[in-house]
Every structure is written in C-alpha cells, then in structure tokens.
Design a protein around this motif. Structure first.
Motif, PDB file in Angstrom:
ATOM      1  N   GLN A   1       6.523 -11.661   1.542  1.00 34.53           N
ATOM      2  CA  GLN A   1       5.424 -11.277   0.661  1.00 34.53           C
ATOM      3  C   GLN A   1       4.363 -10.599   1.513  1.00 34.53           C
ATOM      4  O   GLN A   1       3.884 -11.183   2.488  1.00 34.53           O
ATOM      5  N   LEU A   2       3.992  -9.364   1.155  1.00 35.84           N
ATOM      6  CA  LEU A   2       2.984  -8.613   1.897  1.00 35.84           C
ATOM      7  C   LEU A   2       1.716  -8.512   1.071  1.00 35.84           C
ATOM      8  O   LEU A   2       1.759  -8.121  -0.093  1.00 35.84           O
ATOM      9  N   PHE A   3       0.611  -8.857   1.683  1.00 35.49           N
ATOM     10  CA  PHE A   3      -0.707  -8.801   1.065  1.00 35.49           C
ATOM     11  C   PHE A   3      -1.535  -7.900   1.964  1.00 35.49           C
ATOM     12  O   PHE A   3      -1.934  -8.306   3.055  1.00 35.49           O
ATOM     13  N   ALA A   4      -1.766  -6.644   1.552  1.00 37.27           N
ATOM     14  CA  ALA A   4      -2.337  -5.654   2.458  1.00 37.27           C
ATOM     15  C   ALA A   4      -3.440  -4.833   1.813  1.00 37.27           C
ATOM     16  O   ALA A   4      -3.553  -4.746   0.589  1.00 37.27           O
ATOM     17  N   VAL A   5      -4.251  -4.220   2.677  1.00 40.28           N
ATOM     18  CA  VAL A   5      -5.278  -3.258   2.286  1.00 40.28           C
ATOM     19  C   VAL A   5      -5.055  -1.990   3.105  1.00 40.28           C
ATOM     20  O   VAL A   5      -4.354  -2.007   4.109  1.00 40.28           O
ATOM     21  N   HIS A   6      -5.664  -0.894   2.678  1.00 40.76           N
ATOM     22  CA  HIS A   6      -5.545   0.335   3.467  1.00 40.76           C
ATOM     23  C   HIS A   6      -6.689   0.416   4.471  1.00 40.76           C
ATOM     24  O   HIS A   6      -7.724  -0.230   4.325  1.00 40.76           O
ATOM     25  N   GLY A   7      -6.465   1.227   5.493  1.00 39.57           N
ATOM     26  CA  GLY A   7      -7.477   1.445   6.512  1.00 39.57           C
ATOM     27  C   GLY A   7      -7.928   2.891   6.555  1.00 39.57           C
ATOM     28  O   GLY A   7      -7.427   3.739   5.806  1.00 39.57           O
ATOM     29  N   ASN A   8      -8.842   3.189   7.456  1.00 37.11           N
ATOM     30  CA  ASN A   8      -9.417   4.533   7.542  1.00 37.11           C
ATOM     31  C   ASN A   8      -8.434   5.575   8.072  1.00 37.11           C
ATOM     32  O   ASN A   8      -8.603   6.763   7.825  1.00 37.11           O
ATOM     33  N   ALA A   9      -7.406   5.164   8.807  1.00 39.75           N
ATOM     34  CA  ALA A   9      -6.442   6.118   9.368  1.00 39.75           C
ATOM     35  C   ALA A   9      -5.191   6.271   8.501  1.00 39.75           C
ATOM     36  O   ALA A   9      -4.277   7.004   8.876  1.00 39.75           O
ATOM     37  N   ASP A  10      -5.144   5.611   7.364  1.00 38.31           N
ATOM     38  CA  ASP A  10      -3.958   5.686   6.508  1.00 38.31           C
ATOM     39  C   ASP A  10      -3.911   7.013   5.748  1.00 38.31           C
ATOM     40  O   ASP A  10      -4.930   7.499   5.256  1.00 38.31           O
ATOM     41  N   GLU A  11      -2.705   7.565   5.648  1.00 36.91           N
ATOM     42  CA  GLU A  11      -2.527   8.810   4.910  1.00 36.91           C
ATOM     43  C   GLU A  11      -2.732   8.549   3.417  1.00 36.91           C
ATOM     44  O   GLU A  11      -2.692   7.396   2.949  1.00 36.91           O
ATOM     45  N   PRO A  12      -2.963   9.624   2.633  1.00 39.47           N
ATOM     46  CA  PRO A  12      -3.259   9.453   1.203  1.00 39.47           C
ATOM     47  C   PRO A  12      -2.223   8.627   0.434  1.00 39.47           C
ATOM     48  O   PRO A  12      -2.596   7.858  -0.455  1.00 39.47           O
TER      49      PRO A  12
END
Length: 170
Positions: free
Chosen positions: A51-62
């Motif tokens: 189970q993955l619980f994630a957020v995006h960061g500033n370097a993530d592609e669109p």
C-alpha cells in the motif's frame, strides 16, 4: 510496520536497495513524501509496496503531480500522520501544517537530510533520501506501532540505526 521514504529522483525506477528495499517489501504501508520525479519511478513504488500513501514534490513531472496530492493525512499505528513534500517556513511551517491537521507526526522531504525534530505538540520527520542523498547518508525511516504510539528509526542503506525516536498518539 510503515516504511517512510522521500526524494527518489529517478528517471526509471524506485532505486531501492539494501535495507530500504527490505523495508518497503515488509511494510504494511509505504509513505513517500514526494520527488519521485517520473511516472516510471512512481509506478515502480506501486509495484513494490503493498500500500503506497504518497504526495508529489517540487521536482515531480506533471504526470506525477496529476496523480498525487500536495498533502495527505493518514492514521497509522495509533497516531495521525500528515505528509507533505515541503512547507515554506521551515520547522515552524511544518509544525503549523501538522497542527492544522491534528497530526502527531509530520513527514516531509525536500532537504535530503534525515532528521527528527520534536516540537511542543508534533514530531517532524524527514526520512532523507534512499537514492539521492546529496552528501547525507542514504536513509529512510521505519515506524513500528506500539502501545499508545509508534517507535521510529531512521536507518541507512545497510540497516544501521542512525536515530531512534518515539511518537505518542493523542
């Protein structure tokens, strides 16, 4: 167990190795505080984790930003965990972010430096980076539920404990 990671910065996979790979495979939940960079890296985490619980960061592609929120909150191991990649205002901003969400623990990334900071009412955890440490130890965190909270450890790639901490639930 919860495995906590951040700042993968990969073009094509999860770049997990050593204890970080073992932790992701053993964990009931994997928390990732952003900067996968590519959808291929994000997808490889979905493949590796139960189970993955994630957020995006500033370097993530669109494509990654479209699939993940900027912030999330979950209850795990008897505590409330708020997750974001970074919060402007440093430790004070992160503590306010946690208080607004009723969190016991705030997980963030961005600095690639594994740290634990205890404030008056919330613990701040940056697990570092398992894949792109930028002069810091390659690290991740592991949270083990115990009565009334969690026992936490920041570990390096070979599994050595760099820091131990405890977070009490409210």
């Amino acid at each position: 167990m919860l495995a906590v990671l951040s700042d993968t910065h990969s073009a094509d996979g999860h770049d997990l190795q050593g204890r970080a790979l073992e932790a992701v495979r053993e964990a009931e939940t994997v928390v990732h505080a952003g900067d996968f960079t590519t959808e291929a890296a994000l997808d490889s985490f979905y493949d590796a984790a139960d189970q993955l619980f994630a957020v995006h960061g500033n370097a993530d592609e669109p494509g990654v930003r479209d699939r993940l929120p900027e912030a999330r909150t979950l209850n795990a191991g008897g505590i409330c965990v708020a997750v974001t990649h970074r919060e402007h205002g440093g430790a004070t901003g992160l503590a306010l972010f946690g208080r607004e969400r009723g969190a016991d623990l705030v997980v963030s990334g961005h600095t690639h430096q594994p740290t634990v900071t205890e404030t008056e009412d919330v613990t701040l955890l940056n697990p570092g980076s398992h894949a792109d440490p930028r002069g810091n130890p390659a690290a991740h965190a592991e949270l083990h539920p115990e009565s009334g909270g969690v026992r936490g450890e920041i570990r390096d790639r070979d599994g050595s404990v760099l820091r131990e901490f405890r977070v009490e639930g409210r």
